[in-house]
Design a protein around this motif. Sequence first.
Motif, short mmCIF file in Angstrom:
data_model
loop_
_atom_site.label_atom_id
_atom_site.label_comp_id
_atom_site.label_asym_id
_atom_site.label_seq_id
_atom_site.Cartn_x
_atom_site.Cartn_y
_atom_site.Cartn_z
N LYS A 188 0.83 -1.21 0.00
CA LYS A 188 0.00 0.00 0.00
C LYS A 188 0.86 1.27 0.00
O LYS A 188 0.81 2.10 0.92
CB LYS A 188 -0.95 0.01 1.20
CG LYS A 188 -1.77 -1.25 1.36
CD LYS A 188 -2.66 -1.53 0.15
CE LYS A 188 -3.51 -2.77 0.32
NZ LYS A 188 -4.29 -3.12 -0.89
N GLU B 251 0.56 3.90 -1.42
CA GLU B 251 -0.17 5.17 -1.46
C GLU B 251 -0.09 5.91 -0.13
O GLU B 251 -0.30 7.12 -0.06
CB GLU B 251 -1.63 4.96 -1.84
CG GLU B 251 -2.48 4.23 -0.82
CD GLU B 251 -2.58 2.74 -1.10
OE1 GLU B 251 -3.50 2.10 -0.57
OE2 GLU B 251 -1.73 2.23 -1.86
N ARG B 252 0.26 5.19 0.95
CA ARG B 252 0.36 5.86 2.25
C ARG B 252 1.48 6.90 2.26
O ARG B 252 1.47 7.83 3.06
CB ARG B 252 0.56 4.85 3.38
CG ARG B 252 1.71 3.89 3.21
CD ARG B 252 1.73 2.83 4.30
NE ARG B 252 2.43 1.64 3.88
CZ ARG B 252 3.08 0.84 4.71
NH1 ARG B 252 3.11 1.12 6.00
NH2 ARG B 252 3.68 -0.24 4.27
N GLU C 187 0.30 10.33 1.46
CA GLU C 187 -0.42 10.98 2.55
C GLU C 187 0.51 11.82 3.41
O GLU C 187 0.04 12.63 4.23
CB GLU C 187 -1.11 9.91 3.42
CG GLU C 187 -2.18 9.11 2.66
CD GLU C 187 -2.67 7.91 3.44
OE1 GLU C 187 -2.20 7.71 4.58
OE2 GLU C 187 -3.51 7.16 2.92
N ILE D 50 8.78 6.84 6.11
CA ILE D 50 7.87 7.18 7.20
C ILE D 50 8.64 7.69 8.41
O ILE D 50 8.24 8.68 9.06
CB ILE D 50 7.00 5.96 7.57
CG1 ILE D 50 6.08 5.60 6.40
CG2 ILE D 50 6.18 6.23 8.82
CD1 ILE D 50 5.32 4.29 6.58
N HIS E 259 6.94 11.38 8.70
CA HIS E 259 5.60 11.36 9.27
C HIS E 259 5.45 12.44 10.34
O HIS E 259 6.39 12.74 11.08
CB HIS E 259 5.29 9.99 9.87
CG HIS E 259 3.83 9.71 10.00
ND1 HIS E 259 3.05 10.24 11.02
CD2 HIS E 259 2.98 8.97 9.23
CE1 HIS E 259 1.81 9.83 10.88
NE2 HIS E 259 1.73 9.07 9.79
#
Length: 579
Positions: A20, A22-23, A26, A365, A369
């Motif tokens: 995934k 696509e995170r 974000e 991340i 993040h």
Amino acid sequence: MASYKAPLREIGFVLNDVLKVERLSELAVFQDATPDTLSGLIDEAAKLIENQLAPLNAVSDAHGCKLEAGEVTVPPGFTEFYKMYCEAGWNGISQKSEYGGAALPYTLGKVVEELLCSANVAFALYPGLTAGCFEALEASASDEIKQTYLPKLANGEWSGTMCITEPQAGSDVGAAKTKATPQDDGSFLIDGGKIFITSGEHRMAENIVHFVLARLPDSPPGVKGLSTFVVPKFLVNADGSIGARNGVSVQSIEHKMGINGSVTCVMQFDGAKGWIVGKPNQGIQNMFVMMNLARILVGFQGLGQCELATQNAIRYAQERKQGKAFNGKAEIIEHPDVRRMLLQMKAVTEGARVLAYETAIYVDIARHHADPAVREAAQDWVDLNTPLVKAYCTDSAVELGSTAIQVYGGHGFIKEHGVEQIVRDSKILCLYEGTNGIQAMDLVRRKLMMHNGRLPQRFFDAVKADLVNGPESLVAPLKQALESLESTTRWIMETYKSNPDDAAFGCCDYQRAFALTYLGWNWLRMVRAANAGSDAVYARTKQVTAEYFATRMLSQVPALLGNVRVSAAPMMELDAAAF
């Protein structure tokens, strides 16, 4: 001759359906890095690398690098491809925009790294070391040094190295003797010799930026007395232009088993002018910024070679006719033993890709993040996974290269078919940036113990949470492997202080068992993702490969961990002279 086609479907499946990706879009810094954007960029990189770089693999191996009058000549085609690669922006694809990079995810850079390393792993070392030098300077250097060097490293006009190893100081970097003498103008004069310096000299770039480990006159002995310095091949004028030649030169180049297109130099620093990076006596910390990311890089080199071995073995087995299988067909892929080898290669390569890509995503991340707790958790995964990625992917590259030769039979032993080069090119991956035994000790001595065992516990909890949903043929072997791994991990953490030799003797078996368990989890996730798609044949192939892994490879975990618990005392008590 070995051929290469970028496995775009597999790459897209892992990034989009399993992990995934696509995170990442974000994250505020990567809002434009949508899955479609990443896919388009990967397609473009694949075209360039397949068409322009892959055909150079055999010729670069045969030609190698030449040293004449202090100048290194790289293999035919390398300079031209390097220029194309840099002009297309790939060299700085993941670097910050303030230094001229494209500021796209680290994960994208690692996917491109895999493509490069399948097509021509020797060439990949030139931009790979440059990226490592960039990362080390970005993390520790002054603003002035960053502004001077990082834009040129990002666009590839200048390339980079890391200068650590000396004849008496390999894994024991604290034995380094290279001296750094301070000067009145704030610079330092660097004196000493370094060996095994990848990309230490060539003319593909206008300048070469050496990131050097050296010792100040008043520094304490050992690793606590090391500092890092930036030492350019050519001095840089105040306006950023190239100046006079610095006091650094290549003394010789190594003639190696493999990666012959990558120049490996013996370098001499004779009063070379350099500038300190970071604080005095903090060099080992600065160097490990580069080293830890370099270990992930080397894992991707191994993954690239796994892919090269696997796709050539499959292609050959589908085409080669020899005898008749039990079903009467002549292609050797119909023979059970050949099919066993191919399934092993697919199971390892595809499972390792998930491990490597997941680690790269966690790097992004951990860096970007907004939530500190999420960043902390992601960094735990990066720290835990780094030795696994480096060791498992590179050990597998050698093993799968050998398996590819076996599939080819006698033809595999002949140079013109190209698969024997995979073994020669891959062996160094198990050695540099810390041997795979050192990776195993890092896993056992550091990563298991950090934060009272928090790192492996994150893994155990994640896999347990995933065991509730999946076919029993995959879940049962994974559950057994995980229980054995968790109990042995607790045993190591409890006994390490009193019996360190036991853990050290068993650390490589433990590391392999951990990697196999991780791949077992990866295969469970891949089967689930494939079944959710619309391609029944693709899903069936994933299911069969996963069951091969679960029954033939994951079953090794309890035995490996049984080895770990055996006392090392009799082996360590044997007098060295008895050998």
